[in-house]
Motif scaffolding. Structure first.
Motif, short mmCIF file in Angstrom:
data_model
loop_
_atom_site.label_atom_id
_atom_site.label_comp_id
_atom_site.label_asym_id
_atom_site.label_seq_id
_atom_site.Cartn_x
_atom_site.Cartn_y
_atom_site.Cartn_z
N ARG A 1 -2.17 -4.78 13.35
CA ARG A 1 -3.36 -4.81 12.50
C ARG A 1 -3.12 -4.12 11.15
N VAL A 2 -2.09 -3.30 11.07
CA VAL A 2 -1.88 -2.49 9.88
C VAL A 2 -1.45 -3.33 8.69
N GLN A 3 -0.71 -4.41 8.92
CA GLN A 3 -0.09 -5.13 7.82
C GLN A 3 -1.10 -5.68 6.83
N GLU A 4 -2.24 -6.18 7.31
CA GLU A 4 -3.25 -6.70 6.38
C GLU A 4 -3.74 -5.62 5.43
N PHE A 5 -3.86 -4.41 5.92
CA PHE A 5 -4.29 -3.31 5.08
C PHE A 5 -3.23 -2.96 4.05
N LEU A 6 -1.96 -3.01 4.45
CA LEU A 6 -0.88 -2.74 3.50
C LEU A 6 -0.83 -3.81 2.42
N ASP A 7 -1.05 -5.05 2.80
CA ASP A 7 -1.09 -6.13 1.80
C ASP A 7 -2.24 -5.92 0.83
N TRP A 8 -3.39 -5.52 1.35
CA TRP A 8 -4.56 -5.24 0.51
C TRP A 8 -4.26 -4.09 -0.45
N ARG A 9 -3.64 -3.03 0.06
CA ARG A 9 -3.23 -1.90 -0.78
C ARG A 9 -2.32 -2.33 -1.91
N ASP A 10 -1.31 -3.14 -1.57
CA ASP A 10 -0.33 -3.56 -2.56
C ASP A 10 -0.99 -4.39 -3.65
N ALA A 11 -1.95 -5.22 -3.28
CA ALA A 11 -2.66 -6.03 -4.28
C ALA A 11 -3.46 -5.11 -5.21
N LYS A 12 -4.08 -4.09 -4.66
CA LYS A 12 -4.83 -3.14 -5.51
C LYS A 12 -3.89 -2.43 -6.48
N ASN A 13 -2.75 -1.99 -5.97
CA ASN A 13 -1.83 -1.25 -6.83
C ASN A 13 -1.16 -2.14 -7.86
N ASP A 14 -0.93 -3.39 -7.52
CA ASP A 14 -0.34 -4.33 -8.49
C ASP A 14 -1.30 -4.59 -9.66
N MET B 1 -10.54 10.23 -10.93
CA MET B 1 -10.29 9.83 -9.55
C MET B 1 -9.58 8.48 -9.47
N THR B 2 -9.94 7.56 -10.37
CA THR B 2 -9.54 6.17 -10.21
C THR B 2 -8.13 5.88 -10.70
N ASP B 3 -7.44 6.84 -11.31
CA ASP B 3 -6.07 6.60 -11.76
C ASP B 3 -5.05 6.72 -10.63
N ARG B 4 -5.48 7.20 -9.49
CA ARG B 4 -4.57 7.38 -8.37
C ARG B 4 -4.20 6.04 -7.76
N PRO B 5 -3.00 5.94 -7.16
CA PRO B 5 -2.66 4.72 -6.41
C PRO B 5 -3.48 4.64 -5.13
N THR B 6 -3.72 3.44 -4.68
CA THR B 6 -4.37 3.21 -3.40
C THR B 6 -3.36 3.46 -2.28
N ARG B 7 -3.81 4.14 -1.23
CA ARG B 7 -2.91 4.50 -0.13
C ARG B 7 -3.55 4.13 1.20
N ILE B 8 -2.69 3.86 2.18
CA ILE B 8 -3.14 3.53 3.53
C ILE B 8 -2.58 4.55 4.52
N GLY B 9 -3.48 5.15 5.28
CA GLY B 9 -3.10 6.00 6.39
C GLY B 9 -3.42 5.33 7.71
N VAL B 10 -2.75 5.77 8.76
CA VAL B 10 -3.01 5.27 10.11
C VAL B 10 -3.22 6.47 11.01
N GLN B 11 -4.36 6.51 11.68
CA GLN B 11 -4.62 7.57 12.65
C GLN B 11 -4.26 7.06 14.04
N LEU B 12 -3.24 7.67 14.62
CA LEU B 12 -2.82 7.33 15.97
C LEU B 12 -3.47 8.33 16.93
N ALA B 13 -4.61 7.97 17.47
CA ALA B 13 -5.30 8.88 18.38
C ALA B 13 -4.38 9.20 19.56
N PRO B 14 -4.17 10.49 19.86
CA PRO B 14 -3.23 10.87 20.91
C PRO B 14 -3.83 10.72 22.30
#
Length: 271
Positions: A256-269, A1-14
């Motif tokens: 609000r999304v950008q902080e999560f993307l930065d966190w993701r990128d740090a994990k993947n780096d 499981m842990t070899d996968r890259p970290t990913r960020i999704g956004v749920q846009l409630a309609p």
């Protein structure tokens, strides 16, 4: 499981937003670099004004598929018990072609009673709805194989839920992605159950991407990412942020999304 890259999704409630606002938000989420954008499959808002603006899932996803180019998209999640399984498979295949193979087929058993009552569907019991999902999943996969043309895919199947007796065995048998809101204190136990169900089937649990709901409170206002760090350490790799059309006077709080993307990128780096 842990070899996968970290990913960020956004749920846009309609909910509480115009259709064009949701389309513009999906485009912006893609431009920001998120990995996936999700809707949901309800008929009424789940928060805020209960009779506020709201749109149907499949048509909205088709609009998002046409408006975007790279990002994965899907419903988090389709409700099986008010969607004919074969027809839903056909709809998903069609959206997948509009999206050029980017569709994620998310499905669950349903839970919001108002959806059923106002649209004339039998709400029944949790067990009955889960049994219906178990019956539907083989039909969905068989319909995917029969459709001409088939999905561009392979189209990942995402199953939402956490029940150990019915849901996790379905995840082991059918899912490419397992989504839940299980906290760090329970996740390892749930993964052990999932691994055992996969072992029973002769399947490698590592084939399943572990997905969890993030919170707009994570990483905002100095709170930090401790909860997401803990989920990540256990094996979660897809984290989805929920946003609503009434987050701000302007609509979705996409900043609000950008902080999560930065966190993701740090994990993947650090992989």
């Amino acid at each position: 499981m842990t070899d996968r890259p970290t990913r960020i999704g956004v749920q846009l409630a309609p909910q509480h937003a115009s259709m064009q606002t949701t389309i513009d938000a999906a485009r912006r989420v893609e431009e920001m670099g998120a990995d996936a954008v999700f809707g949901w499959d309800h008929f009424f808002p789940l928060s805020g004004e209960p009779d506020g603006w709201h749109f149907e899932a499949t048509a909205q996803l088709a609009a998002w598929a046409q408006a975007t180019e790279r990002i994965q998209l899907g419903s988090l999640v389709f409700c099986n018990s008010y969607r004919n399984p074969d027809l839903l498979a056909d709809v998903a295949r069609t959206i997948d072609h509009i999206a050029g193979g980017r569709f994620v087929f998310g499905i669950g058993s349903g839970w919001f009673e108002r959806d059923y009552e106002e649209y004339g569907y039998d709400f029944g019991s949790v067990g009955k709805r889960l049994n219906a999902l178990a019956d539907a999943l083989p039909r969905i996969r068989e319909r995917f194989a029969q459709l001409n043309p088939p999905p561009v895919g392979p189209m990942p199947i995402l199953i939402g839920g956490k029940g150990e007796q019915k849901t996790l065995p379905l995840v082991a048998q059918h899912a490419d992605i397992w989504h839940s809101f299980v906290g760090p204190d329970q996740l390892q136990h749930k993964l052990d159950v999932l691994r055992a169900r996969c072992d029973d089937l002769g399947r490698d649990v590592g084939e399943i991407e572990i997905s969890n709901g993030a919170s707009v409170r994570d990483g905002v206002g100095g709170v930090g990412f401790e909860r997401l760090d803990a989920l990540h350490a256990i094996g979660t790799r897809l984290f989805t942020i929920p946003l609503s059309g009434d987050d701000t006077a302007e609509g979705y709080a996409l900043e609000r999304v950008q902080e999560f993307l930065d966190w993701r990128d740090a994990k993947n780096d650090g992989r």
